[in-house]
Enzyme design. Structure first.
Site, PDB file in Angstrom:
ATOM      1  NE  ARG A 144      11.101   3.254   5.255  1.00  0.00           N
ATOM      2  CZ  ARG A 144      11.386   3.739   4.054  1.00  0.00           C
ATOM      3  NH1 ARG A 144      11.285   2.970   2.982  1.00  0.00           N
ATOM      4  NH2 ARG A 144      11.780   4.991   3.922  1.00  0.00           N
ATOM      5  CG  ASP A 189      12.040  -0.697  -1.590  1.00  0.00           C
ATOM      6  OD1 ASP A 189      12.838  -0.927  -0.662  1.00  0.00           O
ATOM      7  OD2 ASP A 189      11.961  -1.415  -2.614  1.00  0.00           O
ATOM      8  CB  CYS A 190       6.642   3.131   0.118  1.00  0.00           C
ATOM      9  SG  CYS A 190       5.447   4.446   0.403  1.00  0.00           S
ATOM     10  N   GLY A 191       8.438   5.249   2.191  1.00  0.00           N
ATOM     11  CA  GLY A 191       8.421   5.887   3.509  1.00  0.00           C
ATOM     12  C   GLY A 191       7.033   5.963   4.112  1.00  0.00           C
ATOM     13  CG  ASN A 227       7.112  -0.773  -1.853  1.00  0.00           C
ATOM     14  OD1 ASN A 227       8.188  -1.213  -1.470  1.00  0.00           O
ATOM     15  ND2 ASN A 227       6.972  -0.183  -3.026  1.00  0.00           N
TER      16      ASN A 227
END
Length: 144
Positions: free
Chosen positions: A19, A14-16, A12
């Site tokens: 990432r 949008d997820c740190g 995802n």
């Protein structure tokens, strides 16, 4: 970086944590197959295979800090594993992530450093997470 790999990440962007996990995979010199699981969720058989491969319970893969968890009353223990899988397939945001599959194993990588235990290649250089926390030193050695 290698053009193809046998590493997959259910990601995802949008997820740190997701990432950071992806960046650690890339820091090992591999470009993984990236599955944006919110747009392309796993099938039921694939999700069950991932749960089994990770050696965790279905409930352990359930993400609790999202709206559908509360709305569906999933904190209640009354739901079977099959029902929890149904909810995850209907609402992929309920699947915790990132999940990484490598030749060395399958793991829910929370925190992101857990991916280091299943990467076949060593880290290629220094790496710090988005929050600045150093994870890998300049020689590619794990700090945490």
């Amino acid at each position: 970086m290698q053009a193809a790999s046998v590493i997959r990440i259910f990601h995802n962007p949008d997820c740190g944590t997701s990432r950071n996990t992806l960046a650690l995979i890339r820091n090992s010199g591999v470009e993984p197959d990236i599955i944006h699981y919110l747009q392309t969720p796993p099938s039921r058989p694939e999700l069950l295979t991932l749960i089994t491969a990770m050696g965790i319970t279905t409930r352990a893969l359930l993400r609790a800090n999202v709206a559908p968890f509360e709305e569906l009353g999933l904190a209640n223990d009354r739901f079977s594993d099959d029902e929890l899988v149904d909810f995850m397939l209907a609402h992929p945001i309920l699947i915790n992530r990132p999940i990484v599959v490598t030749p060395l194993g399958t793991r829910l990588c929370r925190p992101s450093e857990l991916v280091l235990d299943i990467l076949p290649n060593v880290q290629q250089g220094a790496f710090s997470k988005e929050d600045g926390d150093a994870v890998i030193d300049i020689k590619g050695k794990r700090l945490t």
